[in-house]
Motif scaffolding. Structure first.
Motif, mmCIF file in Angstrom:
data_model
loop_
_atom_site.group_PDB
_atom_site.id
_atom_site.type_symbol
_atom_site.label_atom_id
_atom_site.label_comp_id
_atom_site.label_asym_id
_atom_site.label_seq_id
_atom_site.Cartn_x
_atom_site.Cartn_y
_atom_site.Cartn_z
ATOM 1 N N UNK A 1 0.859 -1.225 0.025
ATOM 2 C CA UNK A 1 -0.068 -0.148 0.239
ATOM 3 C C UNK A 1 0.737 1.196 0.028
ATOM 4 N N UNK A 2 1.953 1.186 0.812
ATOM 5 C CA UNK A 2 2.780 2.500 0.996
ATOM 6 C C UNK A 2 3.496 2.820 -0.226
ATOM 7 N N UNK A 3 3.883 1.395 -0.753
ATOM 8 C CA UNK A 3 4.681 1.530 -2.322
ATOM 9 C C UNK A 3 3.526 2.178 -3.378
ATOM 10 N N UNK A 4 2.412 1.669 -3.460
ATOM 11 C CA UNK A 4 1.426 2.034 -4.227
ATOM 12 C C UNK A 4 1.307 3.663 -4.128
ATOM 13 N N UNK A 5 1.186 3.941 -3.010
ATOM 14 C CA UNK A 5 0.902 5.344 -2.821
ATOM 15 C C UNK A 5 2.026 6.192 -3.255
ATOM 16 N N UNK A 6 3.208 5.624 -3.121
ATOM 17 C CA UNK A 6 4.445 6.615 -3.329
ATOM 18 C C UNK A 6 4.423 6.637 -4.917
ATOM 19 N N UNK A 7 3.849 5.649 -5.645
ATOM 20 C CA UNK A 7 3.881 5.555 -7.055
ATOM 21 C C UNK A 7 2.606 6.597 -7.565
ATOM 22 N N UNK A 8 1.888 6.905 -6.636
ATOM 23 C CA UNK A 8 0.774 7.786 -7.234
ATOM 24 C C UNK A 8 1.147 9.232 -6.773
ATOM 25 N N UNK A 9 1.999 9.485 -5.787
ATOM 26 C CA UNK A 9 2.172 10.614 -5.095
ATOM 27 C C UNK A 9 3.632 11.664 -6.000
ATOM 28 N N UNK A 10 4.336 10.465 -5.833
ATOM 29 C CA UNK A 10 5.950 10.966 -6.299
ATOM 30 C C UNK A 10 5.940 11.654 -7.675
ATOM 31 N N UNK A 11 5.377 11.022 -8.606
ATOM 32 C CA UNK A 11 5.475 11.746 -9.858
ATOM 33 C C UNK A 11 5.275 13.173 -9.985
ATOM 34 N N UNK A 12 4.286 13.495 -9.082
ATOM 35 C CA UNK A 12 3.791 14.820 -9.399
ATOM 36 C C UNK A 12 4.670 15.624 -8.759
ATOM 37 N N UNK A 13 5.300 15.250 -7.225
ATOM 38 C CA UNK A 13 6.140 16.070 -6.423
ATOM 39 C C UNK A 13 7.489 16.070 -7.207
ATOM 40 N N UNK A 14 7.812 15.092 -7.586
ATOM 41 C CA UNK A 14 9.355 15.183 -8.455
ATOM 42 C C UNK A 14 9.166 15.863 -9.677
ATOM 43 N N UNK A 15 8.057 15.924 -10.424
ATOM 44 C CA UNK A 15 7.806 16.494 -11.536
ATOM 45 C C UNK A 15 7.965 18.045 -11.124
ATOM 46 N N UNK A 16 7.250 18.267 -10.225
ATOM 47 C CA UNK A 16 7.186 19.751 -9.773
ATOM 48 C C UNK A 16 8.708 20.171 -9.546
ATOM 49 N N UNK A 17 9.536 19.356 -8.477
ATOM 50 C CA UNK A 17 10.920 19.855 -8.202
ATOM 51 C C UNK A 17 11.742 19.888 -9.699
ATOM 52 N N UNK A 18 11.309 18.827 -10.468
ATOM 53 C CA UNK A 18 12.363 18.941 -11.589
ATOM 54 C C UNK A 18 12.118 20.204 -12.642
ATOM 55 N N UNK A 19 10.837 20.413 -12.765
ATOM 56 C CA UNK A 19 10.434 21.626 -13.574
ATOM 57 C C UNK A 19 10.973 23.034 -12.861
ATOM 58 N N UNK A 20 11.114 23.134 -11.688
ATOM 59 C CA UNK A 20 11.535 24.281 -10.874
ATOM 60 C C UNK A 20 12.677 24.484 -10.430
ATOM 61 N N UNK A 21 13.540 23.374 -10.133
ATOM 62 C CA UNK A 21 14.944 23.457 -9.657
ATOM 63 C C UNK A 21 15.754 22.261 -10.391
ATOM 64 N N UNK A 22 15.179 21.638 -11.340
ATOM 65 C CA UNK A 22 16.281 20.636 -12.190
ATOM 66 C C UNK A 22 16.063 19.246 -11.540
#
Length: 124
Positions: free
Chosen positions: A79-100
């Protein structure tokens, strides 16, 4: 499965958590165009560590849970792994877009490292 039986799931989880952290930190340092081989090597290290970690995580959940709660204990890592696959792409994408990409990969590395350290202290 056999590796977890031989050396213990906790030991495998600690080593694999450290390897995943190192792989992400290495990938963050290897984002330049001239470091493609190093970047791929870091991702390969992460993939191997993640593959070895999965059976050990299940074995640890089984061994740590009371017998009447083993089913629930087995569902938590998934469950925790699946939740991370749901949330992480959005958070990491925002970090990548804003900070590289370095920021996104460093965030992953830090999360793995902090999680591994927390597991080391709580499971001792």
């Amino acid at each position: 499965g056999r590796l977890a039986d031989a050396v213990g799931p906790r030991n495998i989880l600690l080593v694999c958590g450290g390897a995943c952290s190192a792989a992400y930190f290495g990938a963050a340092l290897a984002t330049e165009a001239h470091a493609k081989e190093a970047f791929v090597a870091c991702l390969a290290l992460w993939a191997v560590a993640a593959a070895i970690k999965s059976p050990a995580l299940q074995a640890f959940a089984i061994s740590a849970a009371p017998e009447d709660r083993r089913g629930a204990a087995l569902s938590v890592p998934k469950t925790v792994g699946d939740l991370s696959y749901l949330i992480a792409p959005f958070l990491l994408g925002a970090l990548d877009d804003n900070f590289g990409p370095e920021a996104a990969l460093t965030c992953c590395a830090s999360t793995f490292l902090l999680g591994t350290l927390a597991f080391a202290f709580r499971s001792a």
